[in-house]
Design an enzyme around this catalytic site. Structure first.
Site, PDB file in Angstrom:
ATOM      1  N   THR A 130       0.827  -1.162  -0.103  1.00 41.55           N
ATOM      2  CA  THR A 130      -0.224   0.045   0.027  1.00 41.55           C
ATOM      3  C   THR A 130       0.741   1.239  -0.025  1.00 41.55           C
ATOM      4  OG1 THR A 130      -1.460   1.239   1.405  1.00 41.55           O
ATOM      5  CG2 THR A 130       0.049  -0.375   2.549  1.00 41.55           C
ATOM      6  N   ASP A 131       0.313   2.369  -0.640  1.00 43.88           N
ATOM      7  CA  ASP A 131       0.749   3.637  -0.436  1.00 43.88           C
ATOM      8  C   ASP A 131       1.172   4.071   1.012  1.00 43.88           C
ATOM      9  OD1 ASP A 131      -2.017   4.183   0.240  1.00 43.88           O
ATOM     10  OD2 ASP A 131      -2.062   5.820  -1.271  1.00 43.88           O
ATOM     11  N   GLU A 132       0.492   3.587   1.931  1.00 48.49           N
ATOM     12  CA  GLU A 132       0.657   3.979   3.175  1.00 48.49           C
ATOM     13  C   GLU A 132       1.855   3.673   3.838  1.00 48.49           C
ATOM     14  OE1 GLU A 132      -2.493   3.757   6.002  1.00 48.49           O
ATOM     15  OE2 GLU A 132      -4.293   3.684   4.523  1.00 48.49           O
ATOM     16  N   TYR A 155      -1.827  -0.228  11.233  1.00 45.71           N
ATOM     17  CA  TYR A 155      -1.970  -1.182   9.857  1.00 45.71           C
ATOM     18  C   TYR A 155      -1.023  -0.878   9.031  1.00 45.71           C
ATOM     19  CZ  TYR A 155      -3.365  -1.423   5.086  1.00 45.71           C
ATOM     20  OH  TYR A 155      -3.590  -1.746   3.704  1.00 45.71           O
ATOM     21  N   LYS A 159       1.907  -3.580   7.431  1.00 40.98           N
ATOM     22  CA  LYS A 159       2.039  -3.715   5.877  1.00 40.98           C
ATOM     23  C   LYS A 159       3.755  -3.690   5.691  1.00 40.98           C
ATOM     24  CE  LYS A 159      -0.621  -4.816   3.133  1.00 40.98           C
ATOM     25  NZ  LYS A 159      -0.984  -5.991   2.613  1.00 40.98           N
TER      26      LYS A 159
HETATM   27  P1  NAD Z   1     -10.542  -6.542   2.233  1.00 40.08           P
HETATM   28  O1  NAD Z   1     -10.694  -6.148   3.596  1.00 40.08           O
HETATM   29  O2  NAD Z   1     -11.682  -6.229   1.543  1.00 40.08           O
HETATM   30  O3  NAD Z   1     -10.293  -7.987   1.852  1.00 40.08           O
HETATM   31  C1  NAD Z   1      -9.394  -8.823   2.649  1.00 40.08           C
HETATM   32  C2  NAD Z   1      -9.650 -10.101   2.635  1.00 40.08           C
HETATM   33  O4  NAD Z   1      -8.531 -10.978   3.130  1.00 40.08           O
HETATM   34  C3  NAD Z   1     -11.071 -10.707   3.199  1.00 40.08           C
HETATM   35  O5  NAD Z   1     -11.567 -11.437   2.070  1.00 40.08           O
HETATM   36  C4  NAD Z   1     -10.668 -11.428   4.374  1.00 40.08           C
HETATM   37  O6  NAD Z   1     -11.382 -12.463   4.781  1.00 40.08           O
HETATM   38  C5  NAD Z   1      -9.332 -12.069   4.013  1.00 40.08           C
HETATM   39  N1  NAD Z   1      -8.338 -12.204   4.976  1.00 40.08           N
HETATM   40  C6  NAD Z   1      -8.091 -11.397   6.167  1.00 40.08           C
HETATM   41  N2  NAD Z   1      -7.153 -12.075   7.019  1.00 40.08           N
HETATM   42  C7  NAD Z   1      -7.255 -13.307   6.522  1.00 40.08           C
HETATM   43  C8  NAD Z   1      -6.236 -14.548   6.866  1.00 40.08           C
HETATM   44  N3  NAD Z   1      -5.552 -14.315   8.041  1.00 40.08           N
HETATM   45  N4  NAD Z   1      -6.182 -15.615   6.188  1.00 40.08           N
HETATM   46  C9  NAD Z   1      -6.881 -15.472   4.912  1.00 40.08           C
HETATM   47  N5  NAD Z   1      -7.498 -14.521   4.524  1.00 40.08           N
HETATM   48  C10 NAD Z   1      -7.573 -13.351   5.276  1.00 40.08           C
HETATM   49  O7  NAD Z   1      -9.212  -5.827   1.824  1.00 40.08           O
HETATM   50  P2  NAD Z   1      -8.944  -5.011   0.198  1.00 40.08           P
HETATM   51  O8  NAD Z   1      -9.491  -3.540   0.428  1.00 40.08           O
HETATM   52  O9  NAD Z   1      -9.386  -5.908  -0.671  1.00 40.08           O
HETATM   53  O10 NAD Z   1      -7.250  -5.218   0.278  1.00 40.08           O
HETATM   54  C11 NAD Z   1      -6.595  -6.125  -0.268  1.00 40.08           C
HETATM   55  C12 NAD Z   1      -5.174  -5.806  -0.073  1.00 40.08           C
HETATM   56  O11 NAD Z   1      -4.897  -4.615  -0.970  1.00 40.08           O
HETATM   57  C13 NAD Z   1      -4.679  -5.860   1.192  1.00 40.08           C
HETATM   58  O12 NAD Z   1      -3.589  -6.233   1.367  1.00 40.08           O
HETATM   59  C14 NAD Z   1      -4.718  -4.272   1.545  1.00 40.08           C
HETATM   60  O13 NAD Z   1      -3.670  -4.008   2.261  1.00 40.08           O
HETATM   61  C15 NAD Z   1      -4.081  -3.830   0.141  1.00 40.08           C
HETATM   62  N6  NAD Z   1      -4.580  -2.547  -0.339  1.00 40.08           N
HETATM   63  C16 NAD Z   1      -5.816  -2.056  -0.020  1.00 40.08           C
HETATM   64  C17 NAD Z   1      -6.332  -0.776  -0.575  1.00 40.08           C
HETATM   65  C18 NAD Z   1      -7.715  -0.401  -0.486  1.00 40.08           C
HETATM   66  O14 NAD Z   1      -7.755   0.831  -0.716  1.00 40.08           O
HETATM   67  N7  NAD Z   1      -8.529  -0.985  -0.177  1.00 40.08           N
HETATM   68  C19 NAD Z   1      -5.204  -0.084  -1.367  1.00 40.08           C
HETATM   69  C20 NAD Z   1      -3.715  -0.575  -1.515  1.00 40.08           C
HETATM   70  C21 NAD Z   1      -3.736  -1.704  -0.851  1.00 40.08           C
HETATM   71  O1  TDX Z   2     -15.900   7.543   8.071  1.00 37.53           O
HETATM   72  C1  TDX Z   2     -14.829   8.012   7.530  1.00 37.53           C
HETATM   73  N1  TDX Z   2     -14.633   9.432   7.408  1.00 37.53           N
HETATM   74  C2  TDX Z   2     -13.487   9.860   7.016  1.00 37.53           C
HETATM   75  O2  TDX Z   2     -13.373  11.112   7.062  1.00 37.53           O
HETATM   76  C3  TDX Z   2     -13.732   7.092   7.118  1.00 37.53           C
HETATM   77  C4  TDX Z   2     -13.972   5.595   7.116  1.00 37.53           C
HETATM   78  C5  TDX Z   2     -12.577   7.737   6.504  1.00 37.53           C
HETATM   79  N2  TDX Z   2     -12.382   8.961   6.554  1.00 37.53           N
HETATM   80  C6  TDX Z   2     -11.286   9.531   5.861  1.00 37.53           C
HETATM   81  C7  TDX Z   2     -10.005   9.024   6.360  1.00 37.53           C
HETATM   82  C8  TDX Z   2      -8.969   9.102   5.242  1.00 37.53           C
HETATM   83  O3  TDX Z   2      -8.542  10.280   5.080  1.00 37.53           O
HETATM   84  O4  TDX Z   2     -11.151   9.263   4.501  1.00 37.53           O
HETATM   85  C9  TDX Z   2     -10.015   8.750   3.959  1.00 37.53           C
HETATM   86  C10 TDX Z   2      -9.973   7.432   3.394  1.00 37.53           C
HETATM   87  O5  TDX Z   2     -10.293   6.619   4.516  1.00 37.53           O
HETATM   88  P1  TDX Z   2     -10.074   5.034   4.265  1.00 37.53           P
HETATM   89  O6  TDX Z   2     -11.277   4.537   3.472  1.00 37.53           O
HETATM   90  O7  TDX Z   2     -10.432   4.255   5.929  1.00 37.53           O
HETATM   91  O8  TDX Z   2      -8.741   4.754   3.812  1.00 37.53           O
HETATM   92  P2  TDX Z   2      -7.364   5.173   4.150  1.00 37.53           P
HETATM   93  O9  TDX Z   2      -7.173   5.072   5.552  1.00 37.53           O
HETATM   94  O10 TDX Z   2      -6.731   6.210   3.343  1.00 37.53           O
HETATM   95  O11 TDX Z   2      -6.607   3.740   3.630  1.00 37.53           O
HETATM   96  C11 TDX Z   2      -6.885   2.979   2.498  1.00 37.53           C
HETATM   97  O12 TDX Z   2      -6.010   3.278   1.714  1.00 37.53           O
HETATM   98  C12 TDX Z   2      -5.017   2.331   1.776  1.00 37.53           C
HETATM   99  C13 TDX Z   2      -7.406   1.486   2.589  1.00 37.53           C
HETATM  100  O13 TDX Z   2      -8.208   1.493   3.624  1.00 37.53           O
HETATM  101  C14 TDX Z   2      -6.081   0.700   3.012  1.00 37.53           C
HETATM  102  O14 TDX Z   2      -6.201  -0.563   2.964  1.00 37.53           O
HETATM  103  C15 TDX Z   2      -5.049   0.868   1.796  1.00 37.53           C
HETATM  104  O15 TDX Z   2      -4.069   0.316   2.179  1.00 37.53           O
END
Ligand code: NAD
Ligand code: TDX
Length: 345
Positions: A130-132, A155, A159
């Protein structure tokens, strides 16, 4: 010129989650001869409904397992020549309440997968990061892959720990591994704890939209299919041991995104509620994507169209998210948002 690899049987961990389920569909569309083994623990975020259309497809199989369970992973990885690890605890706010679970999955779980990949002679391992991991970049400019990692919440620290473990296996065991660092992803099938689906679904329910702090934080929004295309490209063409940024090129202020959602749905701005801020809230992320683009990645940058399509998907697929919001989500919402001053219930 980078060689393009091909595979026969790909393990996709976390494939029942948001990006993972979109990627499983993408993979089978792009590579119709591949087999895919989805391994997922089915935590609150895992949802087999997102893969239901694949039931009966001979190329697809599902194993319910924890990536930290050595025996289960060992069995599931038999015959796989590539692993793409999406499995993670993925929500920053939850990592403030329960950081231990994040270490177990996002660090220890990655280690278990790497060990199994080494034993099974897996030809390519892709860790979804992730970018985080860069920490925030509040003043303008963009993170490049060689920047120091400075994660600022449990988190992102977990990562970053997973990434370090991947690098260790590349260096010490010669594992052929790569890393992608995606930015904030949005699109269909995203669990409504995350910002965009929470804002859309609350608006559809005429509930307040909780905006943390001043709402002037900035995120770079990446459409899920673009994220999947970048992952697929790095899986097949990325250079061993390298990390690749995948950013959407759509930097936007949270408050503006929430207003656009309300406008599209014809709902009043009076639904916006400024609430207590997230501790350690990163103000801004921004990624340079030159390295992935040099590999051939071409994201579709049009945020307005993609956001509108996403809003329309949630409006048209209410049974999918209403089933979620009536379950575990309600407890989470009360726990996280009551503490921020939102009236819940
Ligand atoms: P999500 O939370 O929607 O899905 C995570 C999945 O992993 C779920 O299906 C869950 O059941 C499974 N899981 C969790 N713990 C597990 C374990 N111990 N063993 C097996 N399965 C497990 O997440 P997402 O948003 O789809 O993110 C997927 C990946 O991308 C993550 O690695 C996250 O860090 C990364 N990522 C997410 C974002 C974003 O904006 N959502 C951005 C950048 C990177
Ligand atoms: O209720 C809310 N109100 C609010 O203002 C929530 C849930 C979020 N926010 C803000 C926090 C962040 O500035 O919105 C922005 C986005 O929040 P999230 O959706 O929680 O994402 P973020 O914390 O940026 O992290 C996401 O991007 C990187 C994903 O959840 C991560 O899995 C990914 O790695």
């Amino acid at each position: 010129m980078t060689a393009t690899r091909t595979f026969t049987r790909v393990m996709v961990t976390g494939g029942a989650g948001f990006i993972g389920s979109n990627y499983v569909h993408y993979l089978l569309e792009r590579h119709p001869a591949y087999q895919v083994v989805v391994v997922d623990k089915l935590t609150y975020a895992g949802n087999l409904a997102s893969l239901a259309d694949l039931d009966g497809d001979p190329r697809y199989s599902f194993v319910r397992a924890d990536i930290a369970d050595e025996a289960a992973i060992d069995a599931a990885m038999q015959g796989c020549d590539a692993v793409v690890n999406f499995a993670a605890d993925s929500h920053v706010d939850r990592s403030l309440h329960d950081p231990g679970g994040f270490i177990r999955t996002d660090v220890h779980g990655v280690f278990v997968l790497l060990e199994a990949a080494r034993r099974h002679g897996v030809r390519r391992f892709l860790q979804i990061s992730t970018d985080e991991v860069y920490g925030h970049f509040p003043q303008g400019g963009e993170s490049v892959e060689t920047d120091r990692l400075r994660p600022r919440n449990p988190y992102s620290a977990a990562k970053a720990g997973g990434e370090m473990m991947v690098n260790a296996y590349v260096e010490t065991h010669g594992l052929d591994a790569v890393i992608t660092r995606g930015s904030n992803t949005f699109g269909p099938y995203q669990y409504p704890e995350k910002f965009i689906p929470l804002m859309i679904t609350n608006a559809l329910e005429d509930q307040p939209l909780p905006i943390y702090g001043d709402g002037l934080q900035r995120r770079d929004w990446l459409y899920v299919r673009d994220h999947c295309a970048g992952v697929d490209l790095v899986l097949h063409r990325g250079a061993t041991g390298e990390a690749y940024n995948l950013g959407g090129g759509n930097e936007a202020v949270n408050l503006d995104v929430a207003k656009r959602i309300l406008d599209r749905l014809g709902k009043p701005h009076s639904l916006l509620r400024h609430v207590g801020d997230r501790p350690g809230h990163d103000r801004r992320y921004a990624l340079s994507t030159a390295k992935a683009e040099a590999l051939g990645w071409e994201p579709r940058h049009d945020f307005s169209i993609l956001l509108a399509e996403t809003i329309d998907w949630y409006a048209a697929n209410q049974p999918w998210w209403r089933a979620i919001k009536s379950g575990e989500f309600a407890d989470w919402y009360a726990k996280n948002y009551a503490a921020r001053g939102v009236h819940v219930g």
